[in-house]
Scaffold this active site. Structure first.
Site, short mmCIF file in Angstrom:
data_model
loop_
_atom_site.label_atom_id
_atom_site.label_comp_id
_atom_site.label_asym_id
_atom_site.label_seq_id
_atom_site.Cartn_x
_atom_site.Cartn_y
_atom_site.Cartn_z
N LYS A 151 -10.42 -3.98 8.65
CA LYS A 151 -9.51 -2.84 8.63
C LYS A 151 -9.08 -2.39 10.03
O LYS A 151 -9.71 -2.72 11.02
CB LYS A 151 -10.12 -1.70 7.81
CG LYS A 151 -9.98 -2.03 6.31
CD LYS A 151 -10.04 -0.87 5.39
CE LYS A 151 -9.65 -1.35 3.98
NZ LYS A 151 -10.03 -0.41 2.93
N ARG B 256 -16.47 -4.92 -0.62
CA ARG B 256 -15.21 -5.65 -0.83
C ARG B 256 -14.81 -6.29 0.50
O ARG B 256 -14.52 -5.57 1.45
CB ARG B 256 -14.13 -4.68 -1.32
CG ARG B 256 -12.79 -5.34 -1.63
CD ARG B 256 -11.78 -4.30 -2.12
NE ARG B 256 -10.48 -4.88 -2.38
CZ ARG B 256 -9.57 -5.08 -1.44
NH1 ARG B 256 -9.81 -4.75 -0.21
NH2 ARG B 256 -8.40 -5.62 -1.76
C1 7PM Z 1 -3.11 -3.32 4.38
C2 7PM Z 1 -3.98 -2.28 4.59
C3 7PM Z 1 -3.35 -4.26 3.40
C4 7PM Z 1 -5.07 -2.15 3.79
C5 7PM Z 1 -4.45 -4.15 2.63
C6 7PM Z 1 -5.30 -3.08 2.83
C7 7PM Z 1 -9.53 -1.32 -0.62
C8 7PM Z 1 -9.09 -1.70 -1.88
C9 7PM Z 1 -7.65 -2.31 -0.37
C10 7PM Z 1 -10.77 -0.62 -0.51
C11 7PM Z 1 -10.94 -0.79 -2.88
C12 7PM Z 1 -7.48 -4.06 2.45
C13 7PM Z 1 -6.54 -2.94 2.05
N1 7PM Z 1 -8.63 -1.72 0.30
N2 7PM Z 1 -9.78 -1.44 -3.00
N3 7PM Z 1 -7.91 -2.31 -1.70
N4 7PM Z 1 -11.42 -0.39 -1.68
N5 7PM Z 1 -11.65 -0.52 -3.98
O1 7PM Z 1 -7.93 -3.99 3.62
O2 7PM Z 1 -11.21 -0.21 0.58
O3 7PM Z 1 -7.71 -4.98 1.70
S1 7PM Z 1 -6.24 -2.96 0.31
#
Ligand code: 7PM
Length: 272
Positions: free
Chosen positions: A218, A252
């Site tokens: 992240k 995750r």
């Molecule tokens: C851009 C920024 C693309 C952030 C994708 C993301 C989570 C999630 C995501 C989380 C749960 C990523 C995120 N993050 N579902 N979906 N928890 N439950 O880094 O922190 O994958 S998308």
């Protein structure tokens, strides 16, 4: 947790591997759009120890535009069918759209991961009828605008109260309490300081529901270390271990192998 015809025990840390099937997914650059490549990626994550594969066809990238239901179905349904046929793994559908939840469950998904915490009209009845576990994530605002100066009183209290109220709404709508997972939503309408405080005080989310943590690659890592997406593995694993130490039961992640090695060491110290 009972995930359709498969079961997952939370007595040990559960690792969820991320399978992006979006053309603009921020860390995989759409390389896994192709069905065969998606399958191989999922297989390698399972071999590395992932118990859940999270399939997402809607980019939740801050500032992103949403995709149509047809586009999302087009992306995720063939992948879920193939995974269900070829792998023995729980498939989670990462969506906020009730129609996509429904189609994904019909195609073999055994869990719902919703960054919108089942707030969409019709989402709770689908989750309740399917009987699958649901991950309820906190987000301040909506993906397109959420990083525009988020403001909190006490970030941990606000996240906890929100998740408790979403869990209560799900239970009132017929979702089995034992099938609820909560997630503070690192990076979703949070600045670096908010993320660090949430991680430091993760235990304050309570013990009623298992906690999932998504810290993998992240932007907080990018901001603190100045590293691009493809060099955030070590920092991601470090953050995952802090999450475990502070009570997280599910992680995750993109980098399943390195995370599982670290989880095994953690569990050797504390549980074996
Ligand atoms: C851009 C920024 C693309 C952030 C994708 C993301 C989570 C999630 C995501 C989380 C749960 C990523 C995120 N993050 N579902 N979906 N928890 N439950 O880094 O922190 O994958 S998308």
């Amino acid at each position: 947790m009972i995930c359709g015809n498969r079961r997952i025990s939370l007595s040990r840390t559960v690792v969820m591997g991320i399978l992006n099937v979006t053309p603009d997914s921020f860390s995989d650059g759409g390389r896994f759009r192709d069905l065969d490549a998606s399958l191989r990626h999922a297989e390698s994550m399972q071999a590395a120890g992932a118990e859940i594969i999270d399939v997402g066809g809607e980019s939740t990238r801050p500032g992103s535009e949403s995709v149509t239901i047809a586009q999302e179905l087009d992306r995720v349904v063939p992948v879920i069918e193939a995974l269900n046929r070829d792998l023995d793994v729980v498939i989670s559908i990462d969506t906020s759209k009730p129609a996509v939840m429904r189609a994904a469950i019909d195609a073999g998904a055994g869990m719902i991961n919703d960054v919108n915490a089942l707030r969409s009209e019709g989402a709770i009845p689908i989750a309740a009828a399917a009987g699958v576990p649901v991950c309820l994530m906190h987000m301040l605002g909506e993906p397109r605008t959420m990083q525009n100066s988020p403001v909190y009183g006490d970030v941990v209290e606000e996240v906890r109260d929100y998740l408790e109220s979403r869990a209560a709404a799900c239970i009132a709508g017929g979702v089995d309490k034992r099938q609820i997972v909560i997630d503070p939503g690192f990076g979703f309408g949070k600045h670096v300081g908010h993320n660090l405080e949430l991680l430091r005080r993760l235990k304050e989310l309570g013990t009623e529901y298992p906690v999932m943590a998504g810290l993998s690659r992240k932007s907080m890592i990018g901001k603190l270390l100045g590293l691009p997406m493809d060099r955030r593995v070590h920092a991601s694993v470090a953050l995952a271990m802090i999450a475990l130490a502070n009570g997280a039961r599910l992680l995750r992640v993109h980098d399943v192998g390195p995370t599982v090695d670290a989880v095994r060491m953690y569990e050797a110290v504390y549980f074996d």
